[in-house]
Design a protein around this motif. Sequence first.
Motif: not given
Length: 340
Positions: A1, A3, A63, A257, A284, A324, A326, A332, A336
């Motif tokens: 990930m 971040d 994910w 998302m 995300v 983030v 994924p 997560y 997340l």
Amino acid sequence: MSDDTNTNARNHHGFARRAMLRGAAVGAALPLLPTAVGGATAATARPRSADSAPDPDSASLRWLGTAGWRIDIGNRTVLFDPYLTRFSTGLFEAAFDPATKIKKTDAGLVREYAGSPELILVSHSHWDHIADVPYIAKATGARVVGTETTFHLLVAFGVDPLQISVVKGGEVLDFGGGLTVEVVASLHSRNKKHAYFAPGTRTAPPTTAPETISDLPEGDTLAFQVSAGAGGPALFLMGASDFSERAADGLRPDVAMVAVPSSSATHRYAPRLLRALGNPPVVVPVHWDNFETPLREPVVPDPTMDLTGLIDQVRRESPASRVVVPDYRTVYGGDLRPRR
């Protein structure tokens, strides 16, 4: 990930395809992918009110590639666009074949990744969103929430009509125990010619079960906001990189998302979306991977998708948002952050 954290704190928010002919090429996205998750920060707890069930630390997310997610809230599982049995259509070899046969679902992948879902939320009916839904629904008894086209296609595949809830957008569905799903009318992403693969809707089941990917039209597009109680996270889920600004305006998800756009056909896509959602604390990027590679293997970015460009726009337009990126292998927390 990956971040990308801005130190500006955000308060907890309340209740809230990408075109198949793709757009301009982008720079490499591989540096954004994780190499390890050891030492990552644990999920941050939030205060709970009396009617919040469960608390956010009991929520976990994984994910599933493309736009798909598995969301576990306590002992309850919600799936969004679960495309697990990936197969080649030639899309990523510049030889896309609309007559590609729909591959039989891999039951082992379903056991490994899908669990025992209570709900399956379907954004639209293209194969990379719906192909595994008939098997999962029949095998688990999960309720499916989707459009009228999704309903008719699933019935043709043998799913019990009473197991499917048809929605249009605007519905707020209460599944008890603090689990709420708000249905958001949305739009399908478009290529540089402002078109996309397999448009159209169905108003009745086909006489035989669909056999090829071209038998699965878009059938209108939805987004969803899943809320895990008053003290848990609110998650905005997109299946395509366009949206109805008026329908999304006022939603205040904790986590959004956001589908990576395949072209610039949608005017000011990211700025308008972020503004409508109130600049979510966590963004995300999704639907940027090569979804014809096996899910058990590491993520392979689609080199034509401008993942880096979307991240740059989020940083610019919503600097307090944490981005983030994924991967398939990490589970997560509800905010997340990787689970240890």
